[in-house]
Motif scaffolding. Structure first.
Motif, mmCIF file in Angstrom:
data_model
loop_
_atom_site.group_PDB
_atom_site.id
_atom_site.type_symbol
_atom_site.label_atom_id
_atom_site.label_comp_id
_atom_site.label_asym_id
_atom_site.label_seq_id
_atom_site.Cartn_x
_atom_site.Cartn_y
_atom_site.Cartn_z
ATOM 1 N N ILE A 164 -6.322 -3.311 -13.534
ATOM 2 C CA ILE A 164 -6.333 -2.897 -12.128
ATOM 3 C C ILE A 164 -5.114 -2.031 -11.824
ATOM 4 N N GLY A 165 -3.943 -2.468 -12.298
ATOM 5 C CA GLY A 165 -2.730 -1.693 -12.049
ATOM 6 C C GLY A 165 -2.778 -0.326 -12.682
ATOM 7 N N MET A 166 -3.288 -0.257 -13.909
ATOM 8 C CA MET A 166 -3.356 1.013 -14.623
ATOM 9 C C MET A 166 -4.297 1.992 -13.924
ATOM 10 N N LEU A 167 -5.431 1.486 -13.442
ATOM 11 C CA LEU A 167 -6.457 2.358 -12.877
ATOM 12 C C LEU A 167 -6.173 2.748 -11.426
ATOM 13 N N PHE A 168 -5.575 1.838 -10.656
ATOM 14 C CA PHE A 168 -5.504 2.056 -9.216
ATOM 15 C C PHE A 168 -4.097 2.062 -8.639
ATOM 16 N N GLY A 169 -3.068 1.884 -9.475
ATOM 17 C CA GLY A 169 -1.705 1.765 -8.960
ATOM 18 C C GLY A 169 -1.277 2.953 -8.116
ATOM 19 N N MET A 170 -1.467 4.169 -8.632
ATOM 20 C CA MET A 170 -1.037 5.350 -7.891
ATOM 21 C C MET A 170 -1.879 5.543 -6.637
ATOM 22 N N PHE A 171 -3.169 5.274 -6.730
ATOM 23 C CA PHE A 171 -4.044 5.409 -5.564
ATOM 24 C C PHE A 171 -3.629 4.440 -4.460
ATOM 25 N N VAL A 172 -3.246 3.213 -4.843
ATOM 26 C CA VAL A 172 -2.788 2.230 -3.858
ATOM 27 C C VAL A 172 -1.497 2.715 -3.195
ATOM 28 N N GLY A 173 -0.623 3.354 -3.971
ATOM 29 C CA GLY A 173 0.590 3.910 -3.391
ATOM 30 C C GLY A 173 0.285 4.950 -2.317
ATOM 31 N N VAL A 174 -0.721 5.780 -2.574
ATOM 32 C CA VAL A 174 -1.136 6.774 -1.590
ATOM 33 C C VAL A 174 -1.667 6.090 -0.334
ATOM 34 N N LEU A 175 -2.465 5.029 -0.513
ATOM 35 C CA LEU A 175 -3.005 4.296 0.632
ATOM 36 C C LEU A 175 -1.888 3.664 1.457
ATOM 37 N N PRO B 122 10.122 -5.844 7.275
ATOM 38 C CA PRO B 122 10.146 -4.689 8.178
ATOM 39 C C PRO B 122 8.861 -3.884 8.062
ATOM 40 N N THR B 123 8.722 -2.898 8.916
ATOM 41 C CA THR B 123 7.551 -2.014 8.876
ATOM 42 C C THR B 123 8.031 -0.598 8.596
ATOM 43 N N PRO B 124 8.049 -0.184 7.322
ATOM 44 C CA PRO B 124 8.501 1.177 7.001
ATOM 45 C C PRO B 124 7.591 2.228 7.642
ATOM 46 N N ARG B 125 8.136 3.406 7.789
ATOM 47 C CA ARG B 125 7.349 4.517 8.339
ATOM 48 C C ARG B 125 6.184 4.829 7.404
ATOM 49 N N TYR B 126 5.069 5.208 7.990
ATOM 50 C CA TYR B 126 3.917 5.577 7.179
ATOM 51 C C TYR B 126 3.152 6.669 7.893
ATOM 52 N N GLY B 127 2.071 7.130 7.244
ATOM 53 C CA GLY B 127 1.287 8.219 7.816
ATOM 54 C C GLY B 127 1.533 9.547 7.130
ATOM 55 N N GLU B 128 2.241 9.509 5.968
ATOM 56 C CA GLU B 128 2.508 10.753 5.242
ATOM 57 C C GLU B 128 1.191 11.353 4.734
ATOM 58 N N VAL B 129 0.923 12.570 5.092
ATOM 59 C CA VAL B 129 -0.334 13.208 4.690
ATOM 60 C C VAL B 129 -0.193 13.924 3.348
ATOM 61 N N ARG B 130 1.041 14.070 2.845
ATOM 62 C CA ARG B 130 1.261 14.778 1.586
ATOM 63 C C ARG B 130 1.422 13.835 0.409
#
Length: 262
Positions: A55-66, A185-193
């Motif tokens: 799961i980590g290998m396949l989806f780790g980067m995608f989860v970071g984007v989410l 805490p709640t870090p800033r989010y909403g980065e579109v890039r």
């Protein structure tokens, strides 16, 4: 420790990470009992143990984007919730397919929080002088949690069976969910890039080299951690307690290097 850093948040997130590590460490000591009760082959046991890694290998980067898009705390808390439910489903598994499905869901919850956790830890270190200290602590969540689960497995399994062990860690995940929801805490989010940055990262030779080196390391580390208890119990006649202790020593050996790296 600097007063500016939110240490209650740091320890809440680290505890949740420790529970994530325990979800990996709970499997190796339970495999002998699962093989007997559910009739698992060695190949099927391998799938049960390594589902997290896939799961980590396949989806780790995608989860970071989410996480960048929808919020690290939001998805981290959701991941802990998934771990609670899937852990209880695993405790009720009746065959290989149902146990594998629960481990898949556990892996989804795990990667959601593991990816979000680093951002939550960094946001908790509001004093920049503590940033490296806090991230070094975070890097030790896997061996800390894994070794804890391995050491606790023999008494838990002796008292309530491997299903009881699964349920105990589900309760721990529920406690972690409450702590993270309350203190993190709640870090800033909403980065579109974020997807563009992810694609730029994998085009960097240094990033690819580090990823490959880590993959080789994890392949060796995971194979020993998963199969050492089974080997010691089935092939060497060791007691589950001795097998768990020796496996935990191997996992614990990672902690000084992780913290020292930070």
């Amino acid at each position: 420790m600097s007063a500016g850093t939110r240490w209650s948040a740091v320890w809440a997130v680290f505890f949740a990470g420790l529970v994530c590590g325990a979800y990996i460490g709970k499997v190796p000591p339970a495999l002998p009992a699962q093989r007997v009760e559910l009739g698992l082959t060695l190949v099927e046991s391998g799938f049960i143990a390594t589902m997290f890694n896939a799961i980590g290998m396949l989806f780790g980067m995608f989860v970071g984007v989410l996480c960048d898009r929808f919020g690290h705390k939001r998805l981290g808390v959701a991941g802990l919730g998934v771990m609670v439910v899937s852990g209880l489903l695993g405790a009720a598994a009746w065959d290989f397919s149902s146990l594998l499905a629960s481990r898949f869901l556990e892996g989804v919850g795990f990667i959601l929080f593991a990816v979000a956790g680093s951002a939550l830890m960094a946001a908790s270190a509001t004093d920049t002088r503590d940033r490296m200290k806090v991230m070094g602590l975070w890097s030790a969540y896997m061996p800390s949690g894994g070794s804890t689960a391995i050491l606790l497995a023999p008494p838990l399994i002796a008292a309530w069976g491997w299903r009881g062990s699964w349920a105990v860690w589900s309760v721990a995940a529920a406690a972690a969910l409450v702590l993270v929801a309350r203190w993190a805490p709640t870090p800033r989010y909403g980065e579109v890039r974020s997807m563009k940055l992810a694609l730029e990262s994998i085009r960097q030779p240094g990033s690819v080299a580090l990823a490959l080196l880590f993959a080789f390391y994890v392949a060796q580390w995971t194979s020993v951690m998963i199969w050492l208890p089974t080997f010691l119990v089935d092939e060497r006649g060791a007691t589950p307690a001795v097998a768990a202790f020796l496996t935990a020593l191997m996992v614990l050996a990672n902690i000084p290097g992780n913290i020292g790296g930070g």
